[in-house]
Design an enzyme around this catalytic site. Structure first.
Site, short mmCIF file in Angstrom:
data_model
loop_
_atom_site.label_atom_id
_atom_site.label_comp_id
_atom_site.label_asym_id
_atom_site.label_seq_id
_atom_site.Cartn_x
_atom_site.Cartn_y
_atom_site.Cartn_z
N GLY A 1 35.39 96.92 46.95
CA GLY A 1 35.62 98.12 47.89
C GLY A 1 34.55 99.29 47.63
O GLY A 1 34.36 99.62 48.65
N GLN B 1 41.38 82.75 38.48
CA GLN B 1 42.48 83.60 38.63
C GLN B 1 43.48 83.27 37.33
O GLN B 1 44.11 83.85 36.69
CB GLN B 1 43.17 83.55 40.22
CG GLN B 1 44.55 84.23 40.08
CD GLN B 1 44.19 85.73 40.24
OE1 GLN B 1 43.27 86.14 40.61
NE2 GLN B 1 44.90 86.55 39.28
N GLU C 1 40.99 98.35 52.38
CA GLU C 1 42.50 98.02 51.83
C GLU C 1 42.28 97.15 50.38
O GLU C 1 41.70 96.21 50.58
CB GLU C 1 43.33 97.45 52.75
CG GLU C 1 43.82 97.86 53.92
CD GLU C 1 44.38 99.14 53.65
OE1 GLU C 1 45.30 99.34 52.54
OE2 GLU C 1 44.63 100.12 54.53
N CYS D 1 48.67 92.23 47.23
CA CYS D 1 48.53 93.49 46.92
C CYS D 1 49.83 94.47 46.92
O CYS D 1 49.67 95.58 46.45
CB CYS D 1 47.48 93.83 48.08
SG CYS D 1 48.19 93.76 49.81
P1 NAD Z 1 37.41 90.22 46.27
O1 NAD Z 1 36.94 91.81 46.38
O2 NAD Z 1 36.49 89.62 45.33
O3 NAD Z 1 36.87 89.57 47.47
C1 NAD Z 1 36.97 90.23 48.85
C2 NAD Z 1 36.12 89.79 50.14
O4 NAD Z 1 34.79 90.38 49.64
C3 NAD Z 1 35.86 88.32 49.89
O5 NAD Z 1 35.21 87.84 51.33
C4 NAD Z 1 34.19 88.24 49.07
O6 NAD Z 1 33.53 87.18 49.41
C5 NAD Z 1 33.89 89.72 49.50
N1 NAD Z 1 32.60 90.10 48.49
C6 NAD Z 1 32.65 89.89 47.19
N2 NAD Z 1 31.55 90.45 46.63
C7 NAD Z 1 31.04 91.06 47.73
C8 NAD Z 1 29.85 91.94 47.87
N3 NAD Z 1 29.07 92.34 46.97
N4 NAD Z 1 29.49 92.50 49.02
C9 NAD Z 1 30.56 92.24 50.07
N5 NAD Z 1 31.34 91.48 50.19
C10 NAD Z 1 31.87 90.96 48.94
O7 NAD Z 1 38.84 90.28 46.42
P2 NAD Z 1 39.65 88.88 46.30
O8 NAD Z 1 39.66 88.49 44.93
O9 NAD Z 1 39.17 87.78 47.34
O10 NAD Z 1 41.00 89.43 46.82
C11 NAD Z 1 42.06 89.87 45.89
C12 NAD Z 1 42.20 91.48 46.31
O11 NAD Z 1 42.43 91.92 47.40
C13 NAD Z 1 43.28 92.21 45.32
O12 NAD Z 1 42.70 93.21 44.49
C14 NAD Z 1 44.22 92.54 46.32
O13 NAD Z 1 44.96 93.61 46.02
C15 NAD Z 1 43.25 92.71 47.41
N6 NAD Z 1 44.18 92.80 48.65
C16 NAD Z 1 44.57 93.73 49.12
C17 NAD Z 1 45.36 93.98 50.39
C18 NAD Z 1 45.68 95.37 51.17
O14 NAD Z 1 45.98 95.30 52.11
N7 NAD Z 1 45.53 96.39 50.34
C19 NAD Z 1 45.90 92.71 51.03
C20 NAD Z 1 45.35 91.64 50.54
C21 NAD Z 1 44.38 91.52 49.13
#
Ligand code: NAD
Length: 481
Positions: free
Chosen positions: A233, A331, A250, A284
């Protein structure tokens, strides 16, 4: 599909991935290959953005009833096929069949809700301070929206972003998480059969480091909505800020559930178990911290352990299973790392935490409960995203609230109490986006805003009527008759 590969969808065409394909393997059974999914590269992500720019020009001119019909049809089909798609989702993500079906059903509801919102788009009028001039404000589509989603809610996260994006006249480039392309592909296939101009909706499957990176650095998109980890993020926020692209994030959390002395013990245990271990703890909104006042602490711990003994871990499609598989090997390694770290820092493992062998080879873990933890421990500061909950014993409500707020995150927070005074105070003073009273921290509705504070969220809220803040721009017109 081409041969046995599920392809990307760009400008209303199914296209092979410039980077070949990957096998989508079930974490519940590593011999279960769900399919092979195309892998886009940077050039294909850029081609999808150009297609979306063209599609958006047409889609923004579409009539309200066309948009309504498209969204209703997608919602209808998701709900009608909830068992079949829910099963694919459960196989690829590892959550239970009931959770997979429920998520698919909920995804259909998002489309139905935003179908209705299409017909509720109202502007405002005002008199100018200059006599004889009238003013109107109305909302217009923001334009091309890039959508990046995580693996833990493979179809719902897409649905709650795609539905409002389409409802408000935008075009989309969607990049789902590479661990779970099957659910995204199934939703895309439904969308591909709707009455949408070419390029309005595009799917680019592929790695975040390439496809995601191309989207977040693009100057040709107008808005980017991301759900995922805090680490990614931050990269998204930095990249979009340079181009002044509207951004919504998010991210993770470290949600807590407070249990006060006067709580209904049985309900408190149900809230804690559901919130901490539902979805294998990979939510999350999961309650990874259980903040318990000293008068109920021992009874609560004993009741939790008794309840946890009844939780059945197993293959997601097996009847009677409450907790499915951990999402993947990475994970699982992370879960085990936090289990060890917690014990090194002095937490007491009161129950669970064992790696389990099932009939099929996969990633199975018994839910774990730690007691004797402090809020300063790493396990209570960082998001583990695991079926692990930690009990933090406190003296009273004031200490409980201060502990709940002592975190960098702020998505959801809950309290179990029969006291109106404490519940009301909690509603006002918990530094989170969603408050739950006598309810689990996980589990939200689809017609009201969802989001958090601090490191959990950035930008306008998602869902409900609030979604329009992100998916539209306001125009103010001055008219002299
Ligand atoms: P992640 O950040 O690893 O990946 C999320 C997405 O981002 C994936 O599609 C991934 O391919 C992409 N991504 C990864 N590196 C990137 C980059 N450098 N540039 C652009 N895109 C990139 O997260 P994850 O492991 O897939 O998901 C788990 C996380 O998501 C947890 O932290 C969880 O809390 C969060 N989450 C939050 C909510 C919410 O609404 N707050 C809901 C569900 C999950």
């Amino acid at each position: 599909m081409s041969g046995s590969v599920f392809r990307n969808y760009i400008a209303n065409h199914w296209v092979d991935g410039n980077q070949g394909s990957i096998a989508n393997i079930s974490p519940a059974n590593v011999k279960d290959v769900i399919g092979h999914y195309a892998q886009a590269d940077r050039a294909q992500a850029e081609a999808a953005i150009i297609a979306a720019q063209q599609g958006q020009q047409e889609w923004q001119k579409s009539g309200l009833e066309q948009r309504y019909a498209v969204l209703m049809a997608i919602g209808d089909e998701l709900i009608a096929r909830k068992d079949e798609i829910g099963e694919i989702l459960a196989r690829e993500e590892g959550k239970t069949l009931a959770e997979g079906i429920g998520e698919t059903y909920r995804s259909g509801q998002f489309f139905h809700y935003y179908a209705a919102e299409v017909l509720r788009q109202m502007g405002e009028t005002a008199d100018s301070v200059r006599v004889g001039i009238e003013i109107e404000t109305r909302r217009e589509p923001v334009g091309v929206v890039a959508i990046i989603t995580p693996w833990n809610f493979p179809i719902a996260t897409g649905a709650w972003k795609i539905a409002p994006a389409l409802a408000f006249g935008n075009a989309i480039v969607w990049k789902p998480a590479n661990q779970v392309p099957a659910s995204a592909w199934a939703l895309t296939e439904i969308i591909s059969r709707q009455n949408l101009p070419a390029g309005t909706f595009n799917l680019v499957m592929g790695p975040g480091s390439e496809v995601g990176d191309a989207l977040i650095h693009s100057r040709a998109i107008n808005a980017l909505t991301f759900t995922g980890s805090l680490e990614t993020g931050r990269k998204v926020a930095a990249a979009t800020a340079v181009n002044l692209v509207k951004c919504q994030l998010e991210m993770g959390s470290k949600n807590a559930l407070i249990v006060l002395d006067d709580a209904d013990l049985e309900n408190a245990v149900e809230c804690a178990v559901g919130g901490a271990y539902g979805g294998t703890g990979q939510k999350c909104t999961a309650s990874s911290r259980l903040i318990v006042t000293e008068g109920i602490h021992d009874r609560f711990v004993a009741a939790m352990i008794e309840r946890m003994k009844k939780l059945v871990v197993g293959h997601p499609l097996k009847k009677g299973v409450h907790i499915g598989a951990v999402a993947d090997s990475d994970q699982m390694q992370q879960n085990l790392k936090y289990l060890e770290l917690a014990q090194q820092e002095g937490a007491h493992l009161a129950y669970g935490g064992a790696v389990l062998q099932e009939e099929t080879e996969g990633y199975y873990m018994q839910p774990a409960l730690f007691t004797g933890t402090s809020n300063a421990m790493t396990i209570n500061r960082e998001e583990a995203f695991a079926p692990i909950a930690c009990i933090i014993k406190v003296k009273n409500y004031d200490e409980a609230l201060a502990t709940l707020n002592d975190t960098n995150f702020g998505l959801t927070g809950g309290i179990c109490t029969q006291s109106l005074r404490y519940a009301s105070d909690f509603k006002r003073n918990a530094k989170v986006g969603c408050v739950m009273v006598n309810l689990p921290t996980a589990g939200t509705d689809y017609h009201v805003p969802f989001g958090g504070r601090k490191d959990s969220s950035f930008g306008p809220r998602e869902q409900g009527t609030y979604a329009k803040e992100f998916y539209t721009v306001v125009k103010t017109s001055y008219i002299r008759a």
